[in-house]
Structure formats: structure tokens, C-alpha cells
Scaffold this motif. Structure first.
Motif, mmCIF file in Angstrom:
data_model
loop_
_atom_site.group_PDB
_atom_site.id
_atom_site.type_symbol
_atom_site.label_atom_id
_atom_site.label_comp_id
_atom_site.label_asym_id
_atom_site.label_seq_id
_atom_site.Cartn_x
_atom_site.Cartn_y
_atom_site.Cartn_z
ATOM 1 N N VAL A 58 0.845 -1.213 0.000
ATOM 2 C CA VAL A 58 0.000 0.000 0.000
ATOM 3 C C VAL A 58 0.876 1.257 0.000
ATOM 4 C CG1 VAL A 58 -1.731 1.332 1.296
ATOM 5 C CG2 VAL A 58 -1.934 -1.158 1.135
ATOM 6 N N ALA A 59 1.908 1.247 0.825
ATOM 7 C CA ALA A 59 2.774 2.430 0.918
ATOM 8 C C ALA A 59 3.448 2.723 -0.422
ATOM 9 C CB ALA A 59 3.821 2.222 2.013
ATOM 10 N N THR A 60 3.824 1.686 -1.137
ATOM 11 C CA THR A 60 4.448 1.876 -2.450
ATOM 12 C C THR A 60 3.469 2.581 -3.394
ATOM 13 O OG1 THR A 60 5.723 -0.136 -2.126
ATOM 14 C CG2 THR A 60 5.587 0.690 -4.372
ATOM 15 N N LYS A 61 2.236 2.108 -3.390
ATOM 16 C CA LYS A 61 1.204 2.732 -4.245
ATOM 17 C C LYS A 61 0.943 4.173 -3.822
ATOM 18 C CE LYS A 61 -1.208 -1.543 -5.405
ATOM 19 N NZ LYS A 61 -2.094 -2.516 -4.765
ATOM 20 N N LEU A 62 0.843 4.376 -2.498
ATOM 21 C CA LEU A 62 0.597 5.737 -2.000
ATOM 22 C C LEU A 62 1.746 6.672 -2.394
ATOM 23 C CD1 LEU A 62 -0.770 5.124 1.630
ATOM 24 C CD2 LEU A 62 -2.068 5.915 -0.364
ATOM 25 N N HIS A 63 2.972 6.125 -2.310
ATOM 26 C CA HIS A 63 4.120 6.982 -2.602
ATOM 27 C C HIS A 63 4.122 7.417 -4.072
ATOM 28 C CE1 HIS A 63 8.663 7.862 -1.999
ATOM 29 N NE2 HIS A 63 7.912 8.850 -1.569
ATOM 30 N N ALA A 64 3.726 6.491 -4.926
ATOM 31 C CA ALA A 64 3.647 6.844 -6.352
ATOM 32 C C ALA A 64 2.685 8.016 -6.549
ATOM 33 C CB ALA A 64 3.200 5.631 -7.161
#
Ligand code: 3NM
Ligand code: MG
Length: 521
Positions: A58-64
């Protein structure tokens, strides 16, 4: 990243929540992207239940997404997740890893935020090198039920005051806990201590639980940008302490005159003992009284250009709900609200009522006798520098000081009535000796004064202090004139004489108008 750290706009900080109760069946990444379109300026990914793998995903997606909007992504508690996804920073609570340890692991360029709920925790976090602080819990919130301290806007203010927030000695600061569109401007305003101000607010449910997160973020962002001072400020710009009392008093007759012909609405949520007398006093001075505790009609009445009086005389739990609803309705349109904390310090119930009211909205004026004002001043649920002097402000100087400090703390006008009346907006303070001893011998005299001052604030909106002074002068001069009348032989005959004089003074304020000899600065 090093440069981003110093450029963060902390004004609208979104903390995520993935629980069904708040997120519902929405997708967290979509919610955040919409909120970014609506204007949030910081994102904290917070999930107390997910597995590490899910968090990293989730954090990876949010960071994008956050990178597209040049907004920092911070991870709650989990330094490992922050490092794994290369997020801009972490946010750590008092029960999480120590800030100093986190700094060792993450290095100087990563943003580290710390939760603090007291002056001591705040001082320590700043010493330990936190890059920003989340302070609260401002108001009790169902989003986080294990919060330890509910500190209210008073607690926020105390932290801002004690920790040099807003100066280079300190770090950016956002408040958290049940902040939403209905209270965001008030929180920003009431927490301020001089030029020490919050840099922003952090919200969870106000955005994540909204059906339209973009619209919710946009409206919060607009509320932050539009200055609440327009509604709430007690002191107009560029006001100085009173040096020219005569000049001040010279403005009073004009205000009395315009009030007399205003028919301004005076909405009373008052006690049953005084309703009739208060309504008659309102009419005699030129206002239109309405006595109503009906919650459903408060928003409509608030739009009619008048003022609301909240009188705690008979504050049943049911009435308290009316008070809060009334205050919210008047606050929403920036109309004046006066608190008369009748018997404020007398019982635990009344002290709690005062606390609840102060936490629920914004008062333009707080009016009471010495015990009541002392009770309100002491109602802070945190140690408050200076104002906790309790009910022992015995000398005139102490009373004046108490009144001024309370005005500064609550950002409102404070009037302490008594043989000498003390009035302050936090900058301008005066003491006035007038009135009649008969006012102490009839029921509702204090309550009616509250109603008069409230309606004066509604008529003379540009300067609340001057409005309150004019209302007071009208009231007390009429009392003096009534007492002096041939047909006034005691409290009983004083009442009709007083109503007459209230009316007559409004009709012809020029005859024997208020004199500066009544006041001492
Ligand atoms: N921290 P809402 S209160 C995550 O006081 C969090 O430290 C808090 O959620 C603290 O905006 C809180 O929905 C939840 O009230 C705030
Ligand atoms: Mg934590």
C-alpha cells in the motif's frame, strides 16, 4: 529529500485509516489521490493492523501518488516500511520508538514527526530533534479511542505558548483529534497565542470517512485559507491599550442610538426564572427578544442578524445540548454568542458544563460576577500559565488582570460585574463604577445585562469591546436614573422605573450621556 523537508506545507495533513468503520469499502489509494486533488499537503499512512507485506504494498502505491503531487508521504510508527518504500519520513507516538533512536536509524534527511500531548512531551520532542509535532488529542475522537489526554484548544494554546511554536526556536506543529469542517477555523484561532500559531491540522475521518474525499479536502483547505479572524477576532486590527477613555466614551451615545432603533434579534437560551424580565429589558432597549431552546430552529434564527445568549442558570443536560447546538449555529455564521456562566464554580456539574461549553464552540463575550469569571478562568483542564489564579483575585488590580488574561486566553471580551465592572478584550481594559444597588435586589439583573450586551454586539459588529461598553453604559445609566426617580422607593418600584429609563435613554441618549468620569483605566 533534504530540501523537501524544509519546504513542507503542513496546513492540511491527512492521516489514513484502513478500518471498515472509517474507510468503508473505498480504496485507500483512491481516497488519498482524491484528497490530494482537493488540496491536502501531507499524507501519513497509518495502519495499526496490516501485515508488513500489505503495508509495503500500500505504501508503495501511496508513494507513487503523493510524488505526483510533490507531497511528502510519512509512515506511522514503522521505520522499516518507510525505508523499504523510500518514503519521506515517519511519524512516531509516545509509545513507539524514541525519536533519538529513530534519527540514528533514518539519518538527518528523513522527516521524523512526534506525537505530543503536553508541554513536557513537546519540549522533549523538540530537544530530541523532531522535525514536526502532532499535538493533541484536541477533542475526543472515535477514530482513536486509546488517546490519553484530551487537551482542547486551551491545551493546544498552552503548548504553543510554552514551546515557542511559530518561532525559529521551534518546529512546525499540527493539531489532531476530531478536527473537521465545523471546528477547523475555531481550532486554528482559539489555539493561537499571540503570533504563536499552529502550522496546520491533521485529520482522519473528516476526509477518509467522507463519501467524496476530494470535496471534503477542498472545503477544509478553503476553511484554512479563509481567515477566521473575520468572525472571531475580539480585537480589531491596530488597537492599543486605552489611554483616551473620554474618546472611547464619546463613541457610546451613537451606538446606543443605533441600537435603540435596531429591533435586533436577541435569542435567549436562558433560565426559566428570568425569562419575562429579560424579554422586557430587551424590548425596552430596542432589541427583539426570542426565548427558544429548540435545537431545530437555531440555525434559522442564527441567520437573522442577531445574537445568542447562553445562560447557564438552569443548565439541565437537555439544555446543554441546546446550548451547544445554538453556539455551533451562531459560530457557523459568525454571529455573536454571549456566555453567562451562572453559578459557574458552584458545583462539579456546573464546572463541567463550563468546560464542555468552552470546548464546543466560540464565545464572543463571557460575562459573570467574580466567582463565575474565576470559575471560567480556572476551568482549564491543563495547567495554564498565569490564569489559574482561582477565585482569589481580591484586589482591583488582580481582578483586572484575571479578566484580561481570560480575554486573551479565550480570544473574546470578558466582563466581570460587581461594584466595579471590569471589561477587557485582552488589549483594552477598563474598570467602571456605575449602576445602582437596586440591581442587586431584583432577580435577573445580571441575566438581562448579558442579553443587552449580546444584542449590542449584533448591532455594532466592527468593535465588540466598544459594543459591550455601550450596552453596559446604557444599562447602568438607566439604573442610576431609575434609582434617582421620585417614584422609585425600593426594588419593587425600581423595576418599572428601570424599564422606563432603559427605553427613554435609547430615545434621547444626548441628555446626560455617559461621562468619562465613570471609568478608570
Ligand atoms: N492520533 P479524527 S488522535 C491518529 O491524539 C490519531 O495522537 C491522535 O482522527 C492523537 O480526525 C488520532 O478522525 C485520530 O478524529 C484522529
Ligand atoms: Mg504510534
Amino acid at each position: 529529500r533534504a530540501s523537501l523537508k524544509n519546504q513542507v506545507d503542513w496546513s492540511l495533513y491527512l492521516v489514513t485509516d484502513s478500518t471498515a468503520a472509517i474507510l468503508g469499502d473505498k480504496d485507500i489509494v483512491q481516497v488519498v489521490e482524491q484528497a490530494l486533488q482537493g488540496g491536502i499537503t501531507v499524507v501519513q499512512y497509518r495502519d495499526k493492523h496490516a501485515d508488513t507485506g500489505v503495508m509495503i504494498d500500500v505504501a508503495t502505491k501511496l508513494h507513487a501518488v503523493t510524488q505526483k503531487y510533490n507531497v511528502p508521504l510519512l509512515i506511522n510508527d514503522r521505520l522499516d516500511v518507510c525505508q523499504a518504500v523510500g518514503a519521506e519520513g515517519v511519524h512516531i507516538g509516545q509509545d513507539d520508538m524514541d525519536c533519538t533512536q529513530a534519527r540514528k536509524i533514518l539519518g538527518p534527511d528523513t522527516i521524523i514527526g512526534v506525537t505530543a500531548s503536553s508541554v513536557d512531551e513537546t519540549r522533549k520532542a523538540i530537544e530530541d530533534g523532531a522535525d514536526y509535532l502532532g499535538i493533541g488529542t484536541t477533542f475526543a475522537t472515535p477514530t482513536k479511542t486509546d488517546t490519553k489526554h484530551i487537551i482542547g484548544t486551551q491545551g493546544l494554546q498552552q503548548i504553543l505558548a510554552s514551546c515557542d511554536i511559530g518561532t525559529e526556536k521551534s518546529v512546525p506543529c499540527v493539531a489532531i483529534g476530531s478536527i473537521n469542517a465545523s471546528n477547523i477555523q475555531r481550532v486554528l484561532h482559539q489555539s493561537a497565542y499571540g503570533s504563536n500559531r499552529l502550522n496546520g491540522v491533521a485529520v482522519v475521518s473528516a476526509i477518509v470517512a467522507a463519501t467524496d474525499s476530494q470535496a471534503a479536502a477542498k472545503s477544509l483547505s478553503e476553511l484554512i485559507k479563509s481567515a477566521p479572524e473575520k468572525y472571531f477576532a475580539a480585537v480589531p486590527p491596530n488597537k492599543q491599550p486605552v489611554t483616551d477613555l473620554k474618546g472611547l466614551m464619546a463613541q457610546v451615545p451613537g451606538i446606543i442610538k443605533s441600537h435603540a432603533s435596531s429591533s435586533v434579534l436577541c435569542h435567549n437560551m436562558t433560565n426559566t426564572v428570568v425569562q419575562n424580565f429579560v424579554a422586557n429589558v430587551c424590548l425596552a432597549t430596542g432589541a427583539s427578544p426570542i426565548m427558544s431552546e429548540i435545537i431545530a430552529e437555531a440555525p434559522d434564527l442564527a441567520k437573522l442578524g442577531g445574537a445568542l445568549v447562553i445562560n447557564m442558570g438552569t443548565a439541565t443536560p437537555e439544555k446543554l445540548n441546546s446550548f451547544i447546538a445554538g453556539m455551533k449555529a451562531y459560530n457557523a455564521v459568525g454571529a455573536p454568542v454571549l456566555l453567562d456562566p451562572v453559578g459557574g464554580g458552584a458545583t462539579a456539574h456546573r464546572r463541567n458544563t463550563v468546560k464542555t461549553l468552552l470546548a464546543s464552540g466560540f464565545f464572543s463575550v463571557i460575562k459573570g460576577n467574580e466567582n463565575e469569571i474565576s470559575a471560567v478562568a480556572g476551568s482549564s483542564n491543563v495547567q495554564q500559565r498565569g490564569v489559574d489564579s482561582g477565585p482569589s483575585a481580591s484586589t482591583g488590580e488582580e481582578k483586572a488582570d484575571l479578566v484580561k488574561r481570560l480575554a486573551q486566553r479565550e480570544h473574546c471580551i470578558v466582563l466581570m460585574t460587581g461594584e466595579t465592572d471590569y471589561l477587557s478584550d485582552g488589549v483594552r481594559s477598563i474598570a467602571i463604577n456605575n449602576g445602582s444597588p437596586y440591581l442587586g435586589k431584583i432577580t435577573g439583573a445580571g441575566c438581562a445585562l448579558g442579553a443587552v450586551i449580546a444584542s449590542y454586539l449584533a448591532v455594532h459588529r466592527e468593535d465588540k469591546f466598544l459594543a459591550a461598553l455601550a450596552g453596559m453604559m446604557h444599562y447602568e445609566m438607566a439604573a442610576e436614573r431609575a434609582e434617582a426617580r421620585q417614584d422609585c422607593n425600593g426594588p419593587g418600584s425600581f423595576i418599572p422605573a428601570f424599564l422606563d429609563e432603559l427605553y427613554l435613554l435609547g430615545q434621547d441618549v444626548s441628555s446626560g450621556g455617559p461621562g468619562a468620569e465613570n471609568g478608570i483605566v
